[in-house]
Design an enzyme around this catalytic site. Structure first.
Site, mmCIF file in Angstrom:
data_model
loop_
_atom_site.group_PDB
_atom_site.id
_atom_site.type_symbol
_atom_site.label_atom_id
_atom_site.label_comp_id
_atom_site.label_asym_id
_atom_site.label_seq_id
_atom_site.Cartn_x
_atom_site.Cartn_y
_atom_site.Cartn_z
ATOM 1 N N HIS A 194 33.926 39.787 -32.223
ATOM 2 C CA HIS A 194 33.329 41.099 -32.927
ATOM 3 C C HIS A 194 32.364 41.870 -31.754
ATOM 4 O O HIS A 194 31.847 43.084 -32.173
ATOM 5 C CB HIS A 194 32.589 40.668 -33.922
ATOM 6 C CG HIS A 194 33.533 40.490 -35.326
ATOM 7 N ND1 HIS A 194 33.449 40.007 -36.595
ATOM 8 C CD2 HIS A 194 35.311 40.673 -35.064
ATOM 9 C CE1 HIS A 194 34.554 40.010 -37.184
ATOM 10 N NE2 HIS A 194 35.366 39.957 -36.498
ATOM 11 N N SER A 198 38.455 43.519 -30.561
ATOM 12 C CA SER A 198 39.854 42.478 -30.181
ATOM 13 C C SER A 198 40.347 43.247 -28.918
ATOM 14 O O SER A 198 40.082 44.263 -28.748
ATOM 15 C CB SER A 198 40.856 42.802 -31.288
ATOM 16 O OG SER A 198 40.373 42.072 -32.412
ATOM 17 N N LYS A 220 48.084 43.613 -43.057
ATOM 18 C CA LYS A 220 49.114 43.242 -42.236
ATOM 19 C C LYS A 220 48.763 41.934 -42.076
ATOM 20 O O LYS A 220 49.698 40.909 -42.002
ATOM 21 C CB LYS A 220 48.628 43.553 -40.682
ATOM 22 C CG LYS A 220 49.580 43.116 -39.445
ATOM 23 C CD LYS A 220 49.555 43.921 -38.414
ATOM 24 C CE LYS A 220 48.327 43.935 -37.533
ATOM 25 N NZ LYS A 220 48.494 42.192 -37.006
ATOM 26 N N ASP A 221 47.511 41.060 -42.338
ATOM 27 C CA ASP A 221 47.280 39.755 -42.446
ATOM 28 C C ASP A 221 47.793 39.104 -43.690
ATOM 29 O O ASP A 221 48.427 37.961 -43.538
ATOM 30 C CB ASP A 221 45.745 39.638 -42.442
ATOM 31 C CG ASP A 221 45.234 39.688 -41.049
ATOM 32 O OD1 ASP A 221 45.731 39.644 -40.122
ATOM 33 O OD2 ASP A 221 43.723 39.697 -40.895
ATOM 34 N N GLU A 264 52.220 12.572 -31.731
ATOM 35 C CA GLU A 264 52.811 13.708 -32.561
ATOM 36 C C GLU A 264 53.327 14.864 -31.411
ATOM 37 O O GLU A 264 52.911 14.688 -30.570
ATOM 38 C CB GLU A 264 51.741 14.281 -33.488
ATOM 39 C CG GLU A 264 51.639 13.418 -34.757
ATOM 40 C CD GLU A 264 52.487 13.581 -35.742
ATOM 41 O OE1 GLU A 264 53.746 13.155 -35.516
ATOM 42 O OE2 GLU A 264 52.421 14.033 -36.797
#
Length: 370
Positions: A194, A198, A220-221, A264
């Site tokens: 921030h 972005s 959108k999230d 894994e």
């Protein structure tokens, strides 16, 4: 009052108009981290860190505890989803050269990756199945490659002369604590993000082409969350064991070694790099550098990013790198025999070489177009 202002500043954060769905990764990872902490908390209430009863306590969670099978399945598969989206998040940052425009955010992100890998490894040992026990034995024994202090460090990590009760106790404690460290690092990651805002596909930072985070990107999230919940629900309810190893359904037996020991899937690329180098110390160094090398990208890169959309050589090298990463992951799951061993060597060299090219191309391309 300060909390309200903090929420308002977050909601009205100026965000680039052009960011795509690939920027959903951070919020999805935050949701997955919360899911892992909550499910892990409930699982710890029934888990017993005791060599004699550990495997039976996992069976008890699955069969007897109310909704235990659901919490365990979400926690186990949630770890795979967490790494899946983390690799996508890092891949997006690599493609759009976030390490140049936001070096501090990138550095903290790499630290989150390393701590997440440690947390996942510790958690993989806790069910105390065959692959858990032997995976812990093999991976911790790699520390013995450190000159002079190696054997002492291994004994210190084990808490004895082999993987045993002391190892299980400390692994459980660390696995419980480290997710909170990841949460703190995530907050620091957001703080640095921030500070500059972005990145975006065009690579520009002009505030005139930005819009408030809410409501445009919150919705959108939400769509990203719904897609994630849908995918996780399908895996948890219909394919709960698809991402695990069948050997781990057998209790740990120090007297019987599994035919093929492997970690894994999200560690397989590094495991393939380890196996490709004959020297034990060289393999351990290459294993560590396969992730630590990400720290050096901001230091080696130029001062300004060149949008990947306008740099065809960068796109070509990037997608070849992704192909090599997938190939290494596949090779890590293959038996230690030919032709897999022969293939792993060139892929390891290409992994590091292509990362170097990705750093060098933007600066070279920028000087070329001038």
């Amino acid at each position: 009052m300060q909390k309200i202002r903090a929420v308002e500043s977050l909601a009205w954060l100026p965000s680039p108009l052009s960011i795509s769905i690939w920027w959903n990764g951070g919020s999805i990872l935050g949701l997955l981290l919360g899911v892992q902490i909550i499910t892990g908390l409930f699982l710890s209430m029934h888990y017993t860190a005791d060599m004699v009863n550990t495997f039976n306590s996992v069976i008890h969670i699955t069969r007897d505890a109310p909704a235990g099978w659901l919490f365990r399945s979400i926690h186990a598969n949630g770890a795979s989803f967490f790494f899946m989206f983390m690799y996508l998040h890092i891949g997006r940052g690599l493609y759009y050269q976030s390490y140049i425009s936001q070096p501090h955010t990138w550095m903290v992100g790499v630290t989150i990756l390393l701590v997440s890998m440690a947390t996942a490894f510790l958690g993989y040992v806790l069910p105390w199945g065959q692959m858990s026990f032997w995976g812990a034995t093999v991976i911790t024994n790699l520390l013995s490659a450190i000159p002079y202090w190696g054997p002492s460090i291994v004994e210190w990590v084990w808490g004895g002369f082999s993987v045993g009760q002391s190892t299980l106790n400390r692994f459980f404690s660390l696995h419980f604590i480290l997710p909170f460290l990841i949460g703190a690092l995530s907050a620091l990651h957001l703080l640095f993000l921030h500070e500059k805002g972005s990145t975006n596909p065009l690579g520009e930072h002009n505030h005139s082409s930005k819009i408030p985070f809410h409501p445009y990107f919150t919705w959108k999230d939400m769509v990203g969350f719904l897609v994630l919940i849908g995918l996780l629900t399908v895996v948890v309810l219909f394919y709960p064991t698809s991402m695990g190893d069948p050997e781990n359904f057998t209790t740990a037996n120090p007297m019987v070694t599994p035919t093929h020991i492997q970690p894994e899937w999200y560690f397989l690329f590094a495991y393939a790099i380890l196996r490709s180098i004959p020297s034990k110390l060289g393999g351990v160094i290459a294993l560590a550098m396969s992730v630590i090398v990400l720290y050096f990208l901001p230091l080696a890169a130029g001062k300004a990013a060149v949008p990947a959309s306008f740099t065809p050589p960068y796109q070509l090298v990037y997608w070849i790198f992704i192909l090599i990463f997938i190939l290494l992951t596949w090779l890590g799951a293959c038996p230690i025999e030919e032709p897999y061993l022969t293939l792993a060597g060139p892929c390891t060299v290409l992994y590091f070489f292509l990362l170097g090219l990705l750093v060098a191309i933007p600066a070279a391309w920028k000087s070329l177009i001038r």
